[in-house]
Scaffold this motif. Structure first.
Motif, mmCIF file in Angstrom:
data_model
loop_
_atom_site.group_PDB
_atom_site.id
_atom_site.type_symbol
_atom_site.label_atom_id
_atom_site.label_comp_id
_atom_site.label_asym_id
_atom_site.label_seq_id
_atom_site.Cartn_x
_atom_site.Cartn_y
_atom_site.Cartn_z
ATOM 1 N N GLU A 31 123.349 107.632 -31.215
ATOM 2 C CA GLU A 31 123.448 109.071 -31.084
ATOM 3 C C GLU A 31 123.903 109.626 -32.430
ATOM 4 N N LYS A 32 123.141 110.538 -32.986
ATOM 5 C CA LYS A 32 123.468 111.070 -34.305
ATOM 6 C C LYS A 32 124.746 111.899 -34.292
ATOM 7 N N HIS A 33 124.951 112.661 -33.234
ATOM 8 C CA HIS A 33 126.104 113.536 -33.152
ATOM 9 C C HIS A 33 127.026 113.057 -32.042
ATOM 10 N N SER A 34 128.305 113.096 -32.316
ATOM 11 C CA SER A 34 129.268 112.757 -31.263
ATOM 12 C C SER A 34 129.345 113.897 -30.253
ATOM 13 N N VAL A 35 129.264 115.130 -30.749
ATOM 14 C CA VAL A 35 129.339 116.313 -29.892
ATOM 15 C C VAL A 35 128.033 117.087 -30.025
ATOM 16 N N ASP A 36 127.403 117.326 -28.881
ATOM 17 C CA ASP A 36 126.130 118.038 -28.875
ATOM 18 C C ASP A 36 126.240 119.472 -28.384
ATOM 19 N N GLY A 37 127.354 119.787 -27.717
ATOM 20 C CA GLY A 37 127.448 121.124 -27.163
ATOM 21 C C GLY A 37 128.874 121.574 -26.921
ATOM 22 N N MET A 38 129.007 122.874 -26.755
ATOM 23 C CA MET A 38 130.294 123.486 -26.477
ATOM 24 C C MET A 38 130.080 124.522 -25.376
ATOM 25 N N ALA A 39 131.042 124.577 -24.463
ATOM 26 C CA ALA A 39 131.014 125.595 -23.412
ATOM 27 C C ALA A 39 132.333 126.347 -23.448
ATOM 28 N N VAL A 40 132.271 127.635 -23.169
ATOM 29 C CA VAL A 40 133.453 128.490 -23.179
ATOM 30 C C VAL A 40 133.450 129.321 -21.906
ATOM 31 N N SER A 41 134.614 129.394 -21.250
ATOM 32 C CA SER A 41 134.722 130.216 -20.048
ATOM 33 C C SER A 41 136.018 131.013 -20.083
ATOM 34 N N ASP A 42 135.895 132.305 -19.768
ATOM 35 C CA ASP A 42 137.091 133.139 -19.635
ATOM 36 C C ASP A 42 137.230 133.610 -18.186
ATOM 37 N N GLN A 43 136.637 132.858 -17.268
ATOM 38 C CA GLN A 43 136.675 133.196 -15.845
ATOM 39 C C GLN A 43 137.603 132.277 -15.050
ATOM 40 N N ASP A 44 138.619 131.741 -15.730
ATOM 41 C CA ASP A 44 139.551 130.808 -15.107
ATOM 42 C C ASP A 44 140.958 131.382 -15.074
ATOM 43 N N LEU A 45 141.747 130.864 -14.147
ATOM 44 C CA LEU A 45 143.179 131.171 -14.044
ATOM 45 C C LEU A 45 143.955 129.871 -14.140
ATOM 46 N N LEU A 46 145.092 129.911 -14.794
ATOM 47 C CA LEU A 46 146.001 128.780 -14.836
ATOM 48 C C LEU A 46 147.092 129.047 -13.808
ATOM 49 N N ILE A 47 147.130 128.216 -12.782
ATOM 50 C CA ILE A 47 148.114 128.342 -11.715
ATOM 51 C C ILE A 47 149.164 127.256 -11.910
ATOM 52 N N SER A 48 150.429 127.641 -11.956
ATOM 53 C CA SER A 48 151.510 126.662 -12.113
ATOM 54 C C SER A 48 152.512 126.817 -10.983
ATOM 55 N N LEU A 49 152.892 125.696 -10.432
ATOM 56 C CA LEU A 49 153.950 125.631 -9.425
ATOM 57 C C LEU A 49 155.131 124.951 -10.093
ATOM 58 N N LYS A 50 156.222 125.669 -10.237
ATOM 59 C CA LYS A 50 157.406 125.167 -10.935
ATOM 60 C C LYS A 50 158.471 124.750 -9.926
ATOM 61 N N LYS A 51 159.163 123.663 -10.246
ATOM 62 C CA LYS A 51 160.281 123.153 -9.437
ATOM 63 C C LYS A 51 159.841 122.694 -8.049
ATOM 64 N N VAL A 52 158.739 121.970 -7.998
ATOM 65 C CA VAL A 52 158.261 121.404 -6.742
ATOM 66 C C VAL A 52 159.105 120.166 -6.423
ATOM 67 N N PRO A 53 159.730 120.107 -5.257
ATOM 68 C CA PRO A 53 160.555 118.947 -4.927
ATOM 69 C C PRO A 53 159.729 117.654 -4.904
ATOM 70 N N VAL A 54 160.255 116.618 -5.540
ATOM 71 C CA VAL A 54 159.597 115.313 -5.529
ATOM 72 C C VAL A 54 159.514 114.829 -4.087
ATOM 73 N N GLY A 55 158.365 114.280 -3.708
ATOM 74 C CA GLY A 55 158.190 113.750 -2.369
ATOM 75 C C GLY A 55 157.908 114.797 -1.308
ATOM 76 N N SER A 56 157.707 116.051 -1.700
ATOM 77 C CA SER A 56 157.495 117.120 -0.732
ATOM 78 C C SER A 56 156.061 117.174 -0.215
ATOM 79 N N ASN A 57 155.139 116.473 -0.882
ATOM 80 C CA ASN A 57 153.734 116.470 -0.507
ATOM 81 C C ASN A 57 153.093 117.856 -0.660
ATOM 82 N N ILE A 58 153.744 118.723 -1.422
ATOM 83 C CA ILE A 58 153.235 120.078 -1.642
ATOM 84 C C ILE A 58 151.868 120.064 -2.326
ATOM 85 N N LEU A 59 151.703 119.212 -3.347
ATOM 86 C CA LEU A 59 150.430 119.209 -4.071
ATOM 87 C C LEU A 59 149.282 118.877 -3.122
ATOM 88 N N ASN A 60 149.426 117.849 -2.320
ATOM 89 C CA ASN A 60 148.376 117.488 -1.378
ATOM 90 C C ASN A 60 148.106 118.618 -0.393
#
Length: 161
Positions: free
Chosen positions: A6-35
């Motif tokens: 393959e001549k190029h390591s990178v063949d393309g780039m994609a950009v999206s501004d239609q995303d949100l970053l959701i963060s959950l802070k201070k989730v108790p360990v073992g709470s199974n909240i993520l699942n």
């Protein structure tokens, strides 16, 4: 000198501004909240991408993930419902993000692609909020205000048109 199929390591780039970053802070360990959260989001037809989790600190973790802007109301409802059970969890929603991804089959055989990408970001003072990789792609979440510089830096680094 190494010759690559393959001549190029990178063949393309994609950009999206239609995303949100959701963060959950201070989730108790073992709470199974993520699942529970991811299961509820799945049932609501919310597509979740780029999931990160911190190591436990004081018996709590932080979890972040990406969803589409159009799913904000569903995400808020689900997380607020979980928050009633765990009031110590703090929800942070970052709307001012852009996802920039590079991909190419040549990434499988050529070393240094991630180093080149992250050097381009560092050289342009672009803060990376989240990262995910595979053998043929790198995706980063950055601040929206940095997107034009990140796009130009990536194009230059990988000689993309």
């Amino acid at each position: 000198m190494t010759t690559y199929m393959e001549k190029h390591s990178v063949d393309g780039m994609a950009v999206s501004d239609q995303d949100l970053l959701i963060s959950l802070k201070k989730v108790p360990v073992g709470s199974n909240i993520l699942n529970r959260c991811l299961s509820a989001l799945s049932e609501a037809d919310v597509n979740v991408d780029i999931i990160t989790q911190t190591a436990p600190v004081k018996n709590a973790i932080d979890v972040s993930f990406i969803v589409y802007v159009s799913d904000l109301a569903k995400v808020r409802d689900i997380i607020n419902a979980l928050g009633e059970e765990y009031p110590e969890i703090k929800l942070v929603i970052n709307k001012d993000i852009t996802r920039i991804s590079v991909s190419g089959i040549g990434m499988r055989t050529q070393s240094g692609v991630s180093a080149k990408f992250f050097q381009a970001m560092a050289d342009n003072d672009i803060q990376i909020l989240m990262i995910t990789t595979s053998e043929i792609s790198i995706s980063c979440i950055i601040r929206s205000e940095d997107a034009p510089r990140a796009i130009e830096a990536t194009r230059a680094a990988f000689q993309l048109v």
